[in-house]
Every structure is written in C-alpha cells, then in structure tokens.
Enzyme design. Structure first.
Site, short mmCIF file in Angstrom:
data_model
loop_
_atom_site.label_atom_id
_atom_site.label_comp_id
_atom_site.label_asym_id
_atom_site.label_seq_id
_atom_site.Cartn_x
_atom_site.Cartn_y
_atom_site.Cartn_z
N ILE A 81 0.84 -1.20 0.00
CA ILE A 81 0.00 0.00 0.00
C ILE A 81 0.88 1.25 0.00
O ILE A 81 2.00 1.22 0.50
CB ILE A 81 -0.96 -0.02 1.22
CG1 ILE A 81 -2.06 1.04 1.12
CG2 ILE A 81 -0.19 0.11 2.54
CD1 ILE A 81 -3.18 0.87 2.15
N CYS A 82 0.37 2.32 -0.60
CA CYS A 82 1.05 3.62 -0.56
C CYS A 82 -0.03 4.69 -0.34
O CYS A 82 -0.99 4.44 0.39
CB CYS A 82 1.88 3.86 -1.82
SG CYS A 82 0.92 3.95 -3.35
N LYS A 83 0.11 5.85 -0.94
CA LYS A 83 -0.90 6.91 -0.77
C LYS A 83 -2.13 6.65 -1.62
O LYS A 83 -3.25 6.68 -1.12
CB LYS A 83 -0.29 8.27 -1.10
CG LYS A 83 -1.26 9.44 -0.94
CD LYS A 83 -0.57 10.77 -1.13
CE LYS A 83 -1.53 11.94 -1.12
NZ LYS A 83 -2.29 12.10 0.11
#
Length: 96
Positions: free
Chosen positions: A56-58
């Site tokens: 996951i990231c932004k």
C-alpha cells in the site's frame, strides 16, 4: 499483478506501506509496516515470504511499482488499489 480494493484486505494481513517515513507517521492503515520505497531493495528481507504480501502507498502508484518489482523476482504481491487515502475514506481502522 493482482490488485484488491482497500476493503478486500483481510484482517491481520501482512500490509507493507511503501510511503516515506513522514507520510507513514501522519496516518496509516492499522497494522501496516513501513518499508519506504526508497529503502525497499535494502530491506526486502524484512518481508515474510510465507504470507500473502499486500503493498500500500498513498493512492496505489508506488505500491504497484513495488509489487511489480517483487513479481519480477518471483515473489507474489498484491497491490492495494486506492492506497491509504482510499483506506481512510472507507473508514477502515487507522493508526497515527
């Protein structure tokens, strides 16, 4: 590369947050472990290869790149589409 929506990540999943440390410190998905994309290659051994790997990231762009990097090395990874912003918007559990 497999992708899932934020609400499809199982409880207790191995969730690797590849945002930078300052982003991670602001808000993160509950239980996410931070391995920034900029440090990922040197810290790949911190990932449990015997468990599903959710990245996951932004928003989902950096995590897709990291998931692709893992897949090129024969390691299955699942990109969390929508990222932390989507996670927060969905009202899923967070930490700060």
């Amino acid at each position: 590369m497999k992708e899932v929506a934020v609400n499809e990540v199982p409880a207790g999943a191995q969730l690797i947050d590849v945002r930078e440390t300052d982003e991670y410190a602001e808000v993160r998905a509950q239980g996410a472990v931070n391995i920034p994309m900029s440090e990922f290659v040197g810290r790949i051994n911190e990932i449990d290869l015997d468990r599903d790997i959710y990245v996951i990231c932004k928003l989902g762009g950096r995590s897709a790149q990291v998931a692709e990097y893992l897949e090129q090395r024969g390691i299955e990874a699942i990109n969390v589409n929508g990222g932390t912003d989507g996670w927060v918007a969905a009202g899923l559990p967070t930490e700060a």
